[in-house]
Design a protein around this motif. Structure first.
Motif, PDB file in Angstrom:
ATOM      1  N   LEU A  74       0.849  -1.185   0.000  1.00  0.00           N
ATOM      2  CA  LEU A  74       0.000   0.000   0.000  1.00  0.00           C
ATOM      3  C   LEU A  74       0.890   1.241   0.000  1.00  0.00           C
ATOM      4  O   LEU A  74       1.917   1.262   0.679  1.00  0.00           O
ATOM      5  CB  LEU A  74      -0.899   0.023   1.244  1.00  0.00           C
ATOM      6  N   PRO A  75       0.497   2.290  -0.733  1.00  0.00           N
ATOM      7  CA  PRO A  75       1.300   3.517  -0.794  1.00  0.00           C
ATOM      8  C   PRO A  75       1.070   4.411   0.430  1.00  0.00           C
ATOM      9  O   PRO A  75       0.069   4.285   1.135  1.00  0.00           O
ATOM     10  CB  PRO A  75       0.789   4.203  -2.059  1.00  0.00           C
ATOM     11  N   TYR A  76       2.016   5.323   0.655  1.00  0.00           N
ATOM     12  CA  TYR A  76       1.890   6.282   1.754  1.00  0.00           C
ATOM     13  C   TYR A  76       0.556   7.006   1.743  1.00  0.00           C
ATOM     14  O   TYR A  76      -0.085   7.150   2.776  1.00  0.00           O
ATOM     15  CB  TYR A  76       2.984   7.354   1.650  1.00  0.00           C
ATOM     16  N   ASP A  77       0.134   7.491   0.575  1.00  0.00           N
ATOM     17  CA  ASP A  77      -1.088   8.302   0.541  1.00  0.00           C
ATOM     18  C   ASP A  77      -2.314   7.514   1.007  1.00  0.00           C
ATOM     19  O   ASP A  77      -3.275   8.078   1.503  1.00  0.00           O
ATOM     20  CB  ASP A  77      -1.312   8.956  -0.815  1.00  0.00           C
ATOM     21  N   TYR A  78      -2.278   6.201   0.879  1.00  0.00           N
ATOM     22  CA  TYR A  78      -3.357   5.373   1.413  1.00  0.00           C
ATOM     23  C   TYR A  78      -3.430   5.550   2.931  1.00  0.00           C
ATOM     24  O   TYR A  78      -4.507   5.703   3.497  1.00  0.00           O
ATOM     25  CB  TYR A  78      -3.104   3.901   1.051  1.00  0.00           C
ATOM     26  N   PHE A  79      -2.271   5.541   3.580  1.00  0.00           N
ATOM     27  CA  PHE A  79      -2.237   5.667   5.037  1.00  0.00           C
ATOM     28  C   PHE A  79      -2.614   7.064   5.493  1.00  0.00           C
ATOM     29  O   PHE A  79      -3.234   7.232   6.531  1.00  0.00           O
ATOM     30  CB  PHE A  79      -0.859   5.289   5.575  1.00  0.00           C
ATOM     31  N   TYR A  80      -2.234   8.067   4.707  1.00  0.00           N
ATOM     32  CA  TYR A  80      -2.580   9.440   5.067  1.00  0.00           C
ATOM     33  C   TYR A  80      -4.092   9.588   5.199  1.00  0.00           C
ATOM     34  O   TYR A  80      -4.579  10.291   6.078  1.00  0.00           O
ATOM     35  CB  TYR A  80      -2.071  10.434   4.028  1.00  0.00           C
ATOM     36  N   LYS A  92       6.758   8.865  10.124  1.00  0.00           N
ATOM     37  CA  LYS A  92       7.548   8.471  11.293  1.00  0.00           C
ATOM     38  C   LYS A  92       7.053   7.137  11.852  1.00  0.00           C
ATOM     39  O   LYS A  92       7.850   6.265  12.206  1.00  0.00           O
ATOM     40  CB  LYS A  92       7.478   9.568  12.360  1.00  0.00           C
ATOM     41  N   PHE A  93       5.735   6.971  11.926  1.00  0.00           N
ATOM     42  CA  PHE A  93       5.156   5.719  12.404  1.00  0.00           C
ATOM     43  C   PHE A  93       5.558   4.556  11.500  1.00  0.00           C
ATOM     44  O   PHE A  93       5.969   3.496  11.979  1.00  0.00           O
ATOM     45  CB  PHE A  93       3.635   5.837  12.483  1.00  0.00           C
ATOM     46  N   MET A  94       5.440   4.748  10.176  1.00  0.00           N
ATOM     47  CA  MET A  94       5.800   3.684   9.232  1.00  0.00           C
ATOM     48  C   MET A  94       7.281   3.336   9.334  1.00  0.00           C
ATOM     49  O   MET A  94       7.650   2.163   9.289  1.00  0.00           O
ATOM     50  CB  MET A  94       5.436   4.094   7.800  1.00  0.00           C
ATOM     51  N   ASN A  95       8.124   4.342   9.479  1.00  0.00           N
ATOM     52  CA  ASN A  95       9.555   4.078   9.628  1.00  0.00           C
ATOM     53  C   ASN A  95       9.843   3.321  10.921  1.00  0.00           C
ATOM     54  O   ASN A  95      10.720   2.455  10.955  1.00  0.00           O
ATOM     55  CB  ASN A  95      10.359   5.377   9.557  1.00  0.00           C
ATOM     56  N   GLY A  96       9.084   3.609  11.982  1.00  0.00           N
ATOM     57  CA  GLY A  96       9.214   2.852  13.224  1.00  0.00           C
ATOM     58  C   GLY A  96       8.803   1.403  13.055  1.00  0.00           C
ATOM     59  O   GLY A  96       9.461   0.492  13.567  1.00  0.00           O
ATOM     60  N   LEU A  97       7.709   1.171  12.319  1.00  0.00           N
ATOM     61  CA  LEU A  97       7.296  -0.205  12.025  1.00  0.00           C
ATOM     62  C   LEU A  97       8.356  -0.922  11.202  1.00  0.00           C
ATOM     63  O   LEU A  97       8.612  -2.114  11.399  1.00  0.00           O
ATOM     64  CB  LEU A  97       5.964  -0.221  11.267  1.00  0.00           C
TER      65      LEU A  97
END
Length: 131
Positions: A74-80, A92-97
């Motif tokens: 899934l792309p970043y914009d999906y999470f946004y 930051k959250f995704m990089n932590g995961l």
């Protein structure tokens, strides 16, 4: 049976085995629609944004393995669109995961996917799943 065959059969974990062993927990979180989209089940619709993102990542992986999605990513914009925070907080959250080896970024597309072997860790971060 040779040693290589035995190792591959008994010691090497594949994504399907992790998804299969945690199927019931995951099934409590979401529905997969015919087009591969994910719908959170009622108990998790109002979950904190971090948990909703994890549920969508888990759901996408199951949708892919079930033949309903073309990719497990899934792309970043999906999470946004799933979070009620600014984009940098989501990154930051995704990089932590990623640092915790729960997700990984696809080198070609730059999109994120759940690491199947880390499914238990991801499920453990979702409140109300085990209660």
């Amino acid at each position: 049976m040779g040693l290589e065959d035995r190792i591959n059969e008994e010691m090497v974990a594949d994504p399907e085995s992790f998804l299969e062993s945690h199927f019931d927990e995951a099934a409590r979180l979401f529905r997969i629609f015919q087009d591969g989209s994910i719908g959170l089940k009622d108990d998790f619709e109002d979950a904190p944004w971090r948990e909703r993102i994890l549920i969508h990542l888990i759901g996408r992986r199951y949708a892919f393995e079930g033949g309903k999605a073309d990719t497990p990513t899934l792309p970043y914009d999906y999470f946004y669109s799933k979070a009620d925070v600014d984009d940098s907080t989501v990154r930051k959250f995704m990089n932590g995961l990623n640092d915790d080896h729960i997700v990984e970024k696809d080198d070609e597309s730059g999109e994120w996917k759940l690491v199947a072997e880390s499914l238990p860790k991801a499920l453990g971060r979702i409140e109300g799943l085990n209660g």
